[in-house]
Design a protein around this motif. Structure first.
Motif, PDB file in Angstrom:
ATOM      1  N   THR A  84      39.946  43.204 -64.345  1.00  0.00           N
ATOM      2  CA  THR A  84      40.552  43.481 -63.047  1.00  0.00           C
ATOM      3  C   THR A  84      40.458  42.182 -62.249  1.00  0.00           C
ATOM      4  O   THR A  84      39.529  41.381 -62.449  1.00  0.00           O
ATOM      5  N   GLU A  92      47.238  43.998 -55.802  1.00  0.00           N
ATOM      6  CA  GLU A  92      46.461  44.111 -57.037  1.00  0.00           C
ATOM      7  C   GLU A  92      45.160  43.305 -56.982  1.00  0.00           C
ATOM      8  O   GLU A  92      44.234  43.571 -57.744  1.00  0.00           O
ATOM      9  N   ARG A  96      42.268  45.658 -56.071  1.00  0.00           N
ATOM     10  CA  ARG A  96      42.125  46.923 -56.791  1.00  0.00           C
ATOM     11  C   ARG A  96      41.121  46.744 -57.931  1.00  0.00           C
ATOM     12  O   ARG A  96      41.367  46.012 -58.866  1.00  0.00           O
ATOM     13  N   TRP A  97      40.014  47.471 -57.825  1.00  0.00           N
ATOM     14  CA  TRP A  97      38.916  47.295 -58.771  1.00  0.00           C
ATOM     15  C   TRP A  97      39.122  48.069 -60.071  1.00  0.00           C
ATOM     16  O   TRP A  97      38.393  47.870 -61.042  1.00  0.00           O
ATOM     17  N   ASN A 107      42.354  48.488 -61.636  1.00  0.00           N
ATOM     18  CA  ASN A 107      43.584  48.117 -62.342  1.00  0.00           C
ATOM     19  C   ASN A 107      43.363  46.839 -63.141  1.00  0.00           C
ATOM     20  O   ASN A 107      43.215  45.760 -62.566  1.00  0.00           O
ATOM     21  N   ASP A 108      43.359  46.959 -64.467  1.00  0.00           N
ATOM     22  CA  ASP A 108      43.151  45.771 -65.302  1.00  0.00           C
ATOM     23  C   ASP A 108      44.489  45.162 -65.694  1.00  0.00           C
ATOM     24  O   ASP A 108      45.532  45.797 -65.636  1.00  0.00           O
ATOM     25  N   TRP A 153      30.672  45.852 -59.141  1.00  0.00           N
ATOM     26  CA  TRP A 153      31.797  46.784 -59.282  1.00  0.00           C
ATOM     27  C   TRP A 153      31.416  48.178 -58.807  1.00  0.00           C
ATOM     28  O   TRP A 153      32.179  48.831 -58.088  1.00  0.00           O
TER      29      TRP A 153
END
Length: 800
Positions: free
Chosen positions: A79, A217, A220-221, A223-224, A255
């Motif tokens: 991410t 993005e 956003r933690w 969304n890889d 995280w």
């Protein structure tokens, strides 16, 4: 030495009188040994050759693993916020670098080429020791948050796009709504290692600050993104286990702190795993390399067995000449030298030609398999290739000397001459002939069996029904103005209307191509269960356009785009995953959606089975379209450009490809496997047939008097055939037993790799392989004795 040279000269003259023998030996060995050397060199480069970078043993690839609440890996990509936290706080690497791979249209050039762009931190050039043709690398002036708009060109881009102009430094290139000053050109010998997409070569390199990850993005933690990569240089006093543990704690603690407000991630965690960069490049290729070496080695052994038979027969033909030399006092070593001289000449020529064949193989692999074999570009004739060729040459010379010693009896040669050869003849021993027959049968059964399994598996993947149509469908992707600015709704809807109005167009859908999916997480509200599944945004025309049938319920509807509650469509696999009876219509998702319909599953090309997936409504500004043309109609790229230009001169096409193009790309590995295995099977059958026929023909010639005698005393043709075939069944049975032992041991030792091939068809595959080889044995047994059966017995009993 002079005597040896004399024997070589004499052997060369003899070979000129027997060109067919020389051609058979040279061509067979050159092709099979060339393939073997190519496979061995590929294995050496992939497995053992050091990477062409300084301190390559310390280079580490860092993998980011997202672990779900079932303690399974949900994703293997970074991410964006986790990557940045690692870069700024790792605390263990002596050097680190980040790379993000994307593609852009270079708007500053008249042709507006579509090129690959790598966004990197300055350390990337230091870690990989990138040499420069012109200008300089990125330095501290391009470090994080410096926002210095500069670019470095690859040597290929400098040549192709800019004609190798010497004044390129200072030139401005534009893409993504920004201009960048060219400060350098990479040297032609730089071997780029693209970790995000093996085989893809970057056209330009731009500082990390300008990467095209949207701002949304970056925070956003969950969304890889597979285009984000991280490499570092480990200190010598730290191993990968220690590094992985420390980095996992660093990233996971941070995280967990940032996702604590999101109930979806309860029980989830982050695991960081470092591994040597060289191991990453091998990935899943170990099995491919093993099978490639095994196949080419098997072919080489069959070829050598064939050549050994020809060599033995040739030696028998020379017995009279050898006897004369023995009678006049030639020593045993001299006799052996005479016998081996021809073999040395033929083997040397064959090995030289095999290096040329292997070079052709290297060229083919680097051209067509570069995307699948990350180090394919490094393949070329090298010290290992030459060393392998010399080692093979020495082994074969020793082998043929040993054969000569077994067949050439010095005293017997003199006895033969004194008796004028009456009643005596040098023969290849029955044991030797049996070994040659059994070895060929064993290897042939194994190669046909192994390649048939791979062939069947790859062919099934290629021919498996996808569940959607590809004919007459193109995917159009419009270039976005910038990373943080999408297409306007009015622009896209105007484009859709104009394309629909084109006389060659049958339908348009504001959707991505059928094989393109990404991962999205959602929570089913009634049960509270969490899912992370493959998804795609589509419009109401998608399923009808691609021919994917709706099983039950309702499709997504464009008129609901502005509704607070919108329908989604799940495939039948996800429906049964969410509810055992598959009754999921009406289930609420994330308080913003509900399951409105169930669609039949599809198979993405290259995959063996369908996966759970869902489809949600695309935005009216989505920049991706599917266009279906009428039968026998074509909508060219130029026609699309004309429509786009009418709407706005600033619009650009990112890509426009037929769906079949993406299908073919995904099936390339299966097609390559199919062609390769089929070729190996055909070559195996050919070499095995030639070899067995040659050996059994020699056997029948040695037994000519016996066969003639049996016929003279009343034996029928079927009796002779039964006798000959019956004797050759023994090596066949022995070959089957050896194969069963090898195959059983292989499946036991390598169960993890081979379990996927264990099924009910395995026995049938083996039986078919056995039947094919048995047929070859029987035919090769019958043909040599046919002439004795169909002619009077007296012809077989004649002497001379």
């Amino acid at each position: 030495m002079k005597l040896f040279l004399f024997h070589l000269t004499l052997a060369l003259k003899n070979l000129k009188h027997n060109k067919s023998y020389g051609f058979a030996v040279i061509s067979t060995l050159a092709l099979t040994l060339g393939a073997l050397i190519c496979a061995l060199t590929l294995a050496f480069v992939m497995l053992y050759k050091p990477l062409p970078y300084p301190d390559q043993q310390q280079l580490a690839y860092v993998e980011h693993q997202l672990i779900n609440n079932e303690q399974k890996i949900d994703g293997r990509a970074f991410t964006y916020p986790n990557l940045m936290h690692l870069y700024e706080n790792h605390g263990i690497f002596s050097e680190v670098a980040m790379q993000y791979l994307d593609a852009k249209i270079v708007t500053s050039e008249p042709s507006k080429p579509f090129v690959e762009i790598s966004y990197v931190t300055p350390e990337w050039f230091d870690i990989f020791a990138a040499p420069m043709q012109l200008g300089r690398r990125f330095e501290q002036s391009e470090k994080l948050n410096s926002y210095n708009p500069v670019a470095i060109l690859s040597h290929q881009t400098w040549q192709d796009m800019f004609g190798s102009r010497e004044d390129i430094i200072g030139y401005s290139v534009s893409f993504g709504g920004k201009s960048f000053e060219v400060i350098g050109v990479l040297a032609p010998d730089f071997n780029e290692l693209n970790l995000a997409a093996p085989g893809v070569k970057s056209a330009m390199f731009v500082p990390w600050d300008f990467n095209s990850v949207p701002d949304s993005e970056r925070v956003r933690w969950g969304n890889d993104d597979g285009s984000l990569t991280f490499v570092g240089k480990l200190p010598k006093n730290m191993n990968h286990i220690q590094a992985s543990q420390r980095l996992s704690q660093l990233i996971n603690d941070n995280w967990r702190l940032n996702v604590s407000k999101h109930n979806f991630f309860d029980g989830w965690s982050i695991n960081i795993e470092t591994s040597p960069l060289s191991e990453l490049l091998i990935q899943d290729n170990e099995q491919l390399l093993f099978l490639l070496i095994l196949g080419t080695l098997g072919l080489a052994i069959i070829a050598i067995a064939n050549i050994a038979n020809l060599y033995l027969a040739r030696t028998v033909q020379q017995q009279h000449t050898l006897a004369i030399n023995a009678a006049v006092g030639a020593p045993t070593s001299g006799i052996i030298t005479m016998v081996v001289a021809e073999a040395i000449i033929l083997l040397t020529i064959a090995l030289i030609l095999s290096l040329m064949v292997s070079e052709l193989g290297f060229s083919f692999i680097s051209t067509y398999l570069d995307s699948y074999l990350p180090r394919a570009a490094e393949l070329s004739l090298n010290f290992f290739s030459v060393g392998a060729a010399l080692a093979i040459l020495i082994i074969l010379i020793v082998f043929f000397i040993a054969l000569s010693l077994r067949i050439t009896n010095y005293r017997q040669l003199i006895t033969n001459l004194r008796s004028s050869g009456k009643g005596t003849k040098v023969q290849v021993s029955k044991k030797m002939r049996s070994v040659l027959i059994t070895s060929q049968i064993t290897i042939a059964i194994f190669l046909i069996f192994a390649n048939s399994i791979l062939l069947t598996d790859a062919y099934k993947v290629m021919k498996k029904p996808l569940g959607y149509q590809t004919d007459n469908i193109h995917s159009l992707v419009m270039a976005l103005p910038s990373a943080n600015q999408g297409m306007s709704e009015n622009t896209m809807q105007s484009l859709i209307r104009k394309i629909k109005a084109h006389p060659s167009v049958a339908a348009v859908s504001q959707s991505h191509r059928p094989s393109a999916f990404f991962t999205l997480a959602f929570t089913e509200q009634q049960s509270g269960r969490k899912y992370s599944e493959r998804a795609k945004d589509i419009d109401e025309n998608y399923f009808a356009l691609v021919g994917q049938p709706l099983i039950t319920g309702e499709n997504v509807q464009n008129k609901h785009r502005n509704n607070d509650l919108r329908g989604i469509v799940v495939n039948d696999l996800l429906a049964h995953k969410m509810a055992p009876d598959g009754d999921v219509i009406g289930l609420k998702i994330n308080n913003s959606s509900f399951v409105s319909g169930i669609v039949k599953s599809i198979i993405v090309p290259g995959q063996k089975a369908p996966e759970p997936r869902f489809y949600f409504l695309s935005q009216a500004s989505r920049n991706i379209l599917l266009i279906k043309t009428k039968p026998n109609q074509i909508l060219s790229r130029d026609a699309i450009l004309a429509i786009v230009s009418d709407i706005s001169p600033q619009l650009n096409i990112f890509s426009y490809q037929p769906i079949q193009h993406y299908k073919d790309a995904r099936l390339f590995a299966s097609k390559t496997t199919t062609i390769t295995t089929l070729t190996l099977i055909v070559i195996t059958l050919l070499l095995c047939s030639i070899g067995l026929y040659g050996i059994l023909k020699y056997n029948s010639e040695m037994r000519r008097f016996e066969i003639g005698t049996r016929i003279a005393i009343g034996a029928k043709a079927r009796d002779i055939i039964k006798l000959v075939c019956g004797e050759n069944i023994k090596p066949l049975i022995l070959g089957v037993i050896i194969n069963l032992v090898i195959i059983s041991a292989g499946f036991y030792i390598y169960s993890n790799l081979l379990n996927e091939y264990i099924n009910q068809h395995l026995i049938w595959t083996f039986l078919i392989s056995l039947i094919i080889v048995s047929a070859i044995v029987l035919i090769a047994s019958y043909l040599p004795v046919k002439k004795y059966i169909n002619h009077p017995a007296v012809l077989s009993l004649r002497v001379g």
